[in-house]
Motif scaffolding. Structure first.
Motif, mmCIF file in Angstrom:
data_model
loop_
_atom_site.group_PDB
_atom_site.id
_atom_site.type_symbol
_atom_site.label_atom_id
_atom_site.label_comp_id
_atom_site.label_asym_id
_atom_site.label_seq_id
_atom_site.Cartn_x
_atom_site.Cartn_y
_atom_site.Cartn_z
ATOM 1 N N THR A 72 0.840 -1.184 0.000
ATOM 2 C CA THR A 72 0.000 0.000 0.000
ATOM 3 C C THR A 72 0.880 1.239 0.000
ATOM 4 N N MET A 73 0.268 2.405 -0.168
ATOM 5 C CA MET A 73 1.040 3.639 -0.167
ATOM 6 C C MET A 73 1.741 3.851 1.175
ATOM 7 N N ASP A 74 1.047 3.554 2.257
ATOM 8 C CA ASP A 74 1.659 3.709 3.582
ATOM 9 C C ASP A 74 2.815 2.741 3.769
ATOM 10 N N GLU A 75 2.636 1.502 3.333
ATOM 11 C CA GLU A 75 3.708 0.510 3.482
ATOM 12 C C GLU A 75 4.920 0.874 2.633
ATOM 13 N N ALA A 76 4.680 1.357 1.400
ATOM 14 C CA ALA A 76 5.801 1.761 0.554
ATOM 15 C C ALA A 76 6.520 2.974 1.136
ATOM 16 N N ARG A 77 5.763 3.938 1.660
ATOM 17 C CA ARG A 77 6.382 5.114 2.273
ATOM 18 C C ARG A 77 7.222 4.721 3.482
ATOM 19 N N GLN A 78 6.720 3.787 4.295
ATOM 20 C CA GLN A 78 7.479 3.353 5.462
ATOM 21 C C GLN A 78 8.740 2.601 5.056
ATOM 22 N N ARG A 79 8.658 1.792 3.998
ATOM 23 C CA ARG A 79 9.848 1.060 3.549
ATOM 24 C C ARG A 79 10.914 2.017 3.035
ATOM 25 N N ILE A 80 10.498 3.068 2.315
ATOM 26 C CA ILE A 80 11.464 4.054 1.841
ATOM 27 C C ILE A 80 12.059 4.826 3.019
ATOM 28 N N THR A 81 11.212 5.176 3.997
ATOM 29 C CA THR A 81 11.708 5.882 5.184
ATOM 30 C C THR A 81 12.728 5.045 5.935
ATOM 31 N N ASP A 82 12.457 3.751 6.093
ATOM 32 C CA ASP A 82 13.421 2.868 6.775
ATOM 33 C C ASP A 82 14.745 2.816 6.020
ATOM 34 N N GLY A 83 14.674 2.866 4.703
ATOM 35 C CA GLY A 83 15.916 2.840 3.942
ATOM 36 C C GLY A 83 16.716 4.112 4.109
ATOM 37 N N TYR A 84 16.057 5.265 4.091
ATOM 38 C CA TYR A 84 16.777 6.530 4.240
ATOM 39 C C TYR A 84 17.239 6.763 5.667
ATOM 40 N N GLN A 85 16.658 6.105 6.651
ATOM 41 C CA GLN A 85 17.123 6.271 8.031
ATOM 42 C C GLN A 85 18.534 5.736 8.228
ATOM 43 N N GLN A 86 19.001 4.931 7.299
ATOM 44 C CA GLN A 86 20.364 4.422 7.397
ATOM 45 C C GLN A 86 21.397 5.485 7.042
ATOM 46 N N ILE A 87 20.950 6.529 6.283
ATOM 47 C CA ILE A 87 21.910 7.540 5.844
ATOM 48 C C ILE A 87 21.481 8.957 6.233
ATOM 49 N N LEU A 88 20.219 9.135 6.636
ATOM 50 C CA LEU A 88 19.724 10.447 7.033
ATOM 51 C C LEU A 88 19.190 10.378 8.460
ATOM 52 N N ARG A 89 19.127 11.542 9.084
ATOM 53 C CA ARG A 89 18.624 11.629 10.449
ATOM 54 C C ARG A 89 17.153 12.022 10.438
ATOM 55 N N ARG A 90 16.313 11.126 10.887
ATOM 56 C CA ARG A 90 14.861 11.315 10.977
ATOM 57 C C ARG A 90 14.284 11.921 9.680
ATOM 58 N N PRO A 91 14.388 11.195 8.588
ATOM 59 C CA PRO A 91 13.864 11.728 7.316
ATOM 60 C C PRO A 91 12.341 11.680 7.293
ATOM 61 N N ILE A 92 11.767 12.677 6.642
ATOM 62 C CA ILE A 92 10.312 12.733 6.410
ATOM 63 C C ILE A 92 10.091 12.548 4.905
ATOM 64 N N VAL A 93 9.529 11.430 4.549
ATOM 65 C CA VAL A 93 9.390 11.054 3.137
ATOM 66 C C VAL A 93 7.963 11.336 2.682
ATOM 67 N N TYR A 94 7.863 11.955 1.500
ATOM 68 C CA TYR A 94 6.574 12.158 0.842
ATOM 69 C C TYR A 94 6.506 11.245 -0.377
ATOM 70 N N LEU A 95 5.395 10.539 -0.507
ATOM 71 C CA LEU A 95 5.211 9.631 -1.638
ATOM 72 C C LEU A 95 3.800 9.814 -2.170
#
Length: 391
Positions: A111-134
């Motif tokens: 779902t859109m929420d699940e995809a947004r959360q998966r992208i957020t988890d990926g960027y948390q490895q290189i960014l500090r508390r990222p806020i992702v818009y999808l």
């Protein structure tokens, strides 16, 4: 003085008697009032209301469907207040997208929420508390399979380009451009003459790989005949619709199906032989054989009312020929007035006099300059080939 005493005594007795009567009557009234007060008031007979008709419709979940990503969806992704992380991508055939600094990521079935959360988890490895818009900017076409008793069974691709039909949390709206079950059946040519509206099957695949599909059955025939509500579900990518064949349908069911928007408005049949205007005619769905002949101008003077052939090809390619009589007043669905299907061929045969006349013309064709069949019939005192006799 004695008179006064007697009068006083009489007055006293009278007063005592009056007091006794009034007390006795008052006690009786109060006792009656107590008895009336203690009585349970009678209840009026309950009014009999008609019971609501129950409509037999299979259970369908009322919960809103969560849109799940698949190949062909176009997405726009960005990270709040961080430049260089914007991306406009399309889900590839393998269900993956390519994002800045993350590379390939699988989003098929999310779902859109699940995809947004998966992208957020990926960027948390290189960014500090990222806020992702999808955001989903363009939906993939809906591919649906329609089989069974419909005009054109097959696989249909329906575009979905209505803006605003998906909310921010990925839930579908109350229509929003998505096709419904009725829309898809109409796209497939409508329900055929023998289609069963009481058993429309919807097969929906599971979003989890390897999980079994869900099957729903809808009864629209009962709703059309008795009234009520039946869900008209939205159709999503990968759904399959099947229209089963009716088992010995009655005339009322055939008429109800033909008059509904599930069936095509008209069907095309061929009427050849001894009719006024042979050729292809369009008649209402499930119209009887007599209506097709009347639409062709009716029988000619050479036609036989005792010999009409109905040629029909079934779904397996087998051709059947049924012989019957022409009977306009016969009941719909009877042996002499069956309901027609798209692609049927009606052949009206010649009567015996026309056959004899044609045979004589063929036999006397070499002698046509001298004699013809019409002259022979006149010599024999028989009606000519152009007469109105039928058999």
């Amino acid at each position: 003085m004695p008179f006064i005493l007697r009068s006083g005594l009489s007055a006293g007795i009278a007063a005592t008697w009056m007091l006794t009567v009034s007390l006795t009557w008052g006690c009786s009234v109060r006792a009656e009032e107590r008895r009336n007060w203690l009585k349970v008031p009678s209840r009026p007979a309950p009014t009999a209301f008609p019971k609501p008709r129950s409509v037999s419709v299979s259970f369908f979940p009322e919960a809103s469907y969560r849109y799940r990503l698949g190949p062909g969806d176009k997405l726009v992704m960005s990270v709040f207040k961080i430049d260089g992380y914007e991306a406009s991508v399309q889900v590839l055939s393998d269900g993956t997208i390519n994002l800045p600094r993350l590379g390939t990521m699988d989003v098929w079935g999310l779902t859109m929420d699940e995809a947004r959360q998966r992208i957020t988890d990926g960027y948390q490895q290189i960014l500090r508390r990222p806020i992702v818009y999808l955001d989903l900017v363009e939906q993939r076409p809906v591919r649906v399979t329609v089989t069974g008793q419909v005009g054109r069974p097959g696989v249909f691709t329906l575009p979905v380009n209505s803006p605003g039909s998906i909310s921010s949390d990925g839930e579908l709206g109350s229509g929003g451009g998505w096709p419904t079950m009725v829309d898809v059946i109409q796209r497939a040519g409508g329900v055929a003459a023998m289609g069963d509206l009481s058993r429309l099957e919807l097969l929906r695949p599971s979003h989890q790989r390897g999980a079994s599909s869900k099957r729903y059955v809808f009864d629209y025939l009962t709703v059309l005949k008795q009234g009520g509500f039946a869900p008209n579900p939205l159709i999503y990518d990968g759904d399959s619709i099947r229209v089963l064949k009716a088992d010995a349908p009655i005339n009322a069911d055939l008429i109800t199906t033909a008059s509904s928007n599930f069936a095509p408005s008209t069907i095309a049949v061929k009427v050849v032989g001894e009719v006024a205007s042979p050729g292809l005619v369009e008649i209402p769905s499930n119209a009887p054989l007599s209506q097709a002949i009347l639409a062709s101008g009716g029988l000619s003077s050479r036609a036989s009312v005792s010999r009409v052939d109905l040629i029909r090809m079934d779904g397996e390619g087998r051709t059947t020929i049924k012989q019957m009589s022409y009977s306009p007043g016969a009941e719909l669905g009877s042996s002499d007035n069956p309901p027609l299907r798209s692609g049927d061929v009606v052949v009206v045969d010649r009567n015996n006099i026309a056959k004899f006349s044609d045979g004589m013309n063929n036999a006397l064709e070499p002698l046509t300059p001298i004699v013809n069949a019409a002259s022979v019939l006149r010599i024999l005192g028989l009606p000519g080939a152009g007469g109105n006799s039928r058999r």
